[in-house]
Scaffold this active site. Sequence first.
Site, short mmCIF file in Angstrom:
data_model
loop_
_atom_site.label_atom_id
_atom_site.label_comp_id
_atom_site.label_asym_id
_atom_site.label_seq_id
_atom_site.Cartn_x
_atom_site.Cartn_y
_atom_site.Cartn_z
CB SER A 59 -0.89 -0.04 1.24
OG SER A 59 -1.95 0.87 1.12
CD GLN B 1 -1.19 3.80 3.06
OE1 GLN B 1 -2.11 4.45 3.55
NE2 GLN B 1 -1.39 2.71 2.37
CG HIS C 150 -1.39 -1.03 5.67
ND1 HIS C 150 -2.35 -1.98 5.85
CD2 HIS C 150 -2.06 0.13 5.44
CE1 HIS C 150 -3.55 -1.42 5.75
NE2 HIS C 150 -3.40 -0.14 5.51
CD GLU D 144 -3.35 1.42 -2.23
OE1 GLU D 144 -2.23 1.53 -1.68
OE2 GLU D 144 -4.17 0.53 -1.93
CG HIS D 145 -4.57 5.34 -0.29
ND1 HIS D 145 -3.72 4.33 0.10
CD2 HIS D 145 -5.81 4.79 -0.30
CE1 HIS D 145 -4.41 3.22 0.32
NE2 HIS D 145 -5.68 3.45 0.07
CG ASP E 128 -7.87 2.34 4.92
OD1 ASP E 128 -7.78 2.25 3.68
OD2 ASP E 128 -6.89 2.61 5.65
CD GLU F 100 -9.98 -6.68 -42.30
OE1 GLU F 100 -10.56 -7.65 -41.78
OE2 GLU F 100 -9.84 -5.59 -41.72
CG HIS G 139 -15.33 -12.41 -42.48
ND1 HIS G 139 -14.65 -13.60 -42.37
CD2 HIS G 139 -15.29 -11.84 -41.24
CE1 HIS G 139 -14.22 -13.73 -41.12
NE2 HIS G 139 -14.59 -12.68 -40.42
#
Lengths: 431, 431
Positions: free
Chosen positions: A238, A260, A263, A328-329, A362, A416, A421
Amino acid sequence: MIRLTSTAADFAESFARLLTVKREISEDVDETVRGIIAGVVAGGDTALVDYTRRFDRVGEEFTTASLRVTPDEIQAAIAACPAEALEALRFAATRIQAFHEGQVPGDHRATDALGVSSGWRWTGLESVGLYVPGGTASYPSSVLMNAIPARVAGVPRLVMVVPMPEGAMNPLVLAAADLAGVHEVYRVGGAQAVAALAYGTDTIAPVAKIVGPGNAWVAAAKRRVFGQVGIDMIAGPSEVLILADAHANPDWVAADLLAQAEHDMAAQSILITDSADLADAVEGAVERALATLPRAEIARASWRDYGAIVVVRNFDEAVPLVDRLAPEHLEIETEDAEALAAKVRNAGAIFLGSHTPEAIGDYVGGPNHVLPTARSARFSSGLGVLDFMKRTTILRCTPESLRALGPSAIALGRSEGLEGHARSVAIRLNL
Amino acid sequence: MIRLTSTAADFAESFARLLTVKREISEDVDETVRGIIAGVVAGGDTALVDYTRRFDRVGEEFTTASLRVTPDEIQAAIAACPAEALEALRFAATRIQAFHEGQVPGDHRATDALGVSSGWRWTGLESVGLYVPGGTASYPSSVLMNAIPARVAGVPRLVMVVPMPEGAMNPLVLAAADLAGVHEVYRVGGAQAVAALAYGTDTIAPVAKIVGPGNAWVAAAKRRVFGQVGIDMIAGPSEVLILADAHANPDWVAADLLAQAEHDMAAQSILITDSADLADAVEGAVERALATLPRAEIARASWRDYGAIVVVRNFDEAVPLVDRLAPEHLEIETEDAEALAAKVRNAGAIFLGSHTPEAIGDYVGGPNHVLPTARSARFSSGLGVLDFMKRTTILRCTPESLRALGPSAIALGRSEGLEGHARSVAIRLNL
């Protein structure tokens, strides 16, 4: 902790180093995991029980009949939870659900001027497996964050797997599962649980997608079963990036950096400020706060090895740095927080103003706390309802509209080299 | 080709075998690819030029200066395209763009009863690299399908890499790139091109996400660089499932089965019908159509090895079979096509009625033709605008709303053993 100043001659190089620092030691467990998956595919429940006895240190009394956590066990777990935590979980669940209900996408169908009807519809996945780690990383809040968006998406079958090493379980995890509408719970973990969810056993029917955090074995197993089933992102350690000006409270900023850092020793906390005074004050406040923090050992290692304070001339200079870090934050504790947030391209989640510590997000803010790490906010989003739905596009031509579209399709098919097709269109138009 | 009947005693086993048949020989190129990526990371442009000389068989005259396709070369390519194909490409681009513009998601922001402001905003990725295969699999329609949603998403930098073996290039591919707004084009391919896009060289700045189809080397390289950059799904061989009743035209159904089969010997075409007579007629029609199809060798092998006709009693019985097959393309040529489509959960794209051959969707329908293969429609969607955007969630508390949320966050933080989380909230509330 490193301290950088944007006016330093070597700033560009120093910042580039900060960007590329490796915070994860990737354990090479891939061969082991391959064997475990093959074992579960071949041996089903028997293999699952064997691996669980071995890895989770449960004895011979653990049998196929032990795999599923019974409704009575779930109710007993709920009864064993502290009332205050249970009430807080309920409050969090309500807020998370309300936020995610706003994410349910709309279907679309329209007929254009040529008479072609087209659109799409969204459908919840048929089944989802939620991996929940055992032991200390077993977070009830993560159960809510993973399961509630799936339920909001309309997934009819939600399954949870959670290892219970030596039989120990976290009652709040079962309470969170119950709150989030997960009533099919198995006491297995590791690569063997991922394999069971992906390929199925007699007891555990396979799921369409597996989400949730896990250790190196779980991550390697998820990578391996990807394709057989869907998986969510592989989460890294994190991280938080705080933008704060001279008006910010250094003790509050320090508390957020440490929330943070506590963690994981590989977590990363960065402060970018236009005030050298604030930088000094935060540095001191971090040391003071560490003195009494229960997880100080972890937080101190994270702050020492990966922490950073960057002093910039102004926040316009900070914006490109934020986008390169793609945190992330992102907390913005400046006077013009909204305006500054609007300039940022890359961030998983933004927390605005000095009264929005990341920890609120959180638990009880409402937005999801499963967010892109390791700079992947450059190209991915946090978990949400869309991760549990899929879109089917729809197309309908009338004979007339096929006549309008057909010649272009035929020309492109031929250009193509795909005559088959072209013919599948031409045959309907007598061309 | 196998033919199954739902009333047969062994139907369940036979259908399960059809579901699990492996259509891909996965070449083990992972070690080679690892070396190539490391080579480009270490050697930059020089390595890129070396690999290109070797793998694309271009001589010493290919230098760093050759990497970028110049604006003049692009204009010359456009001038060299047949007018009819160019016009058809323009028509397709307009329709694809119109369809995808409807997919742009909305931002959201609201303040709840407690005074908490939350929401999210979507942002286009900062840059996207589009891989386009060289040689026969170089499809201009795929350039449109990959690039247009990225442009609609607001991606400011779109880059294309396309190998030009022995210097040969498909002018329609460059025309499609130009039409789709891709003006930064490099003549490189393979794992070396993927590595350059992910890590950057002096000539090619890195991108945030890489999309587009490729061979085994490209797929292995994309898997390896995932995390450093985002990637799209790894596409497998194409497939179609057709539901048709007795009213369907067997020649049209056969043409659609073969349009899929001609892609690739590993492609799969399946018909599910409630009419044994239609099954017989389609079987014959396929053989007749194969007689004159230019790519008959490929289509015949695909139909022989992976083709299937399943006769069911009624279409209610077919729905769970469709959901288990989770086809990339689902054509419904029955009288109640819309009602039947509504019952299906798992399909990448649905083509309704007898005047909507799948090939229309390949080119000019509007919906994307990059769709989930190999049963992954159980958990994923076709390519769209969302694949080129990412969502940032936003949270803002006032002092008052933090007071309302704080105690629950503190309780949950403590229950998870994260005292630092709790303190980051408590310090702001003098708790």
